[in-house]
Design a protein around this motif. Structure first.
Motif: not given
Length: 300
Positions: A123-127, A188-191, A243-245
């Motif tokens: 997931v790409e988010l703005s700063l 957070q990178r994984r949404g 944790l997420t495999g």
């Protein structure tokens, strides 16, 4: 016990990673150092005013004779300082992550790339969006921590138990939520929303405690906390992969004997409905034979 050892192992691997990548380690010290200065000033002020706060919070003891008034207010001041210190250990990581948002996010990405690659669907988010989510998530974690810290603070007045069992439980609570805070960078990178992160760590409490409790104990030493912060973020990235495999090659590539992650709701997909094994049986009644026993051409 296996998860406890795994959590401790990820903590050590994270510290080793940053020590072998000196540039990342050096930049990671700056946000933690800024946070340390702020927290040292706040805790020093609390220690200076602790007696006055204890007197204000216990007006019912104004008429108590010596030594009971002194004992009560001394215990109150000590427990208050310990409770604030536990919150400071947790929020130290949160504030450091906010101050060094860009750096720690890139550091976590680099660790995952070296460990096998970034997960699919990053997931790409703005700063500003990342900063806002980081702030709201940290406030949520702090609120959940207070729901444990306040009762433990009150139980600290119970003789014997309050001075033995309660501090141990306090460190376990702090370590668990410290792991949740540090894991938020890779989560957070994984949404994955913060409430789901909490649910995932609950399924692997040993992993969270094995990582967070030793770190919480080490964070009690101010300068040590600064030097451990970059490695803590790196180790949390490795923990999240467990944790997420996600190890870059799939969950089945982990070492033999290592526990497989429990399936999580955000990773599950709905099965496709099975087609009827005999579709022709649903096409209608069988063709009726024409007079003479043959089937009409339009029904063949």
């Amino acid at each position: 016990m296996r998860d406890l050892g795994a959590g401790l192992r990820y903590l050590g691997q994270g510290q080793r990673w940053v020590l072998t990548h000196g540039r990342w380690f050096g930049f990671g010290l700056l946000p933690a150092l800024v946070t340390l200065v702020l927290y040292a000033a706040a805790l020093t002020g609390l220690a200076f005013w602790a007696d006055d706060i204890a007197a204000w919070a216990t007006p019912f003891a104004d008429d108590w004779g010596s030594p009971w008034q002194t004992v009560l207010r001394t215990v109150f001041a000590v427990l208050l300082w310990i409770a604030v210190l536990m919150l400071a250990v947790l929020s130290f990581a949160a504030v450091s992550l906010l101050v060094g948002e860009l750096f720690y996010d890139k550091l976590s990405e680099k660790v995952e790339e070296d460990a096998g690659g970034l997960p699919e669907g990053v997931v790409e988010l703005s700063l500003w969006r990342e900063l806002w989510l980081g702030l709201t998530d940290s406030l949520y974690v702090l609120w959940r921590t207070l729901r444990w810290t306040v009762p433990l603070f009150l139980l600290g007045f119970v003789p014997v138990v309050g001075q033995t069992v309660i501090p141990v439980l306090g460190f376990c609570v702090t370590g668990f939520f410290l792991t949740l805070e540090l894991a938020s960078v890779a989560m957070q990178r994984r949404g994955i929303p913060v409430r789901e992160r909490l649910a995932m760590l609950r399924t692997r409490r040993g992993l969270a405690l094995g990582f967070g409790v030793p770190l919480a104990l080490l964070f009690l030493v101010p300068l040590v906390a600064v030097f451990l912060m970059p490695g803590a973020v790196a180790g949390a990235a490795l923990l999240v992969r467990d944790l997420t495999g996600t190890d870059g090659r799939g969950p089945d590539s982990r070492a033999p004997g290592q526990p497989q992650p429990q399936p999580q709701p955000h990773l599950q997909t709905q099965p496709y409905p099975q087609a009827h094994p005999y579709p022709q049986a649903q096409a209608g009644p069988p063709p009726s034979p024409a007079p003479g026993g043959s089937v009409p051409p339009h029904q063949r």
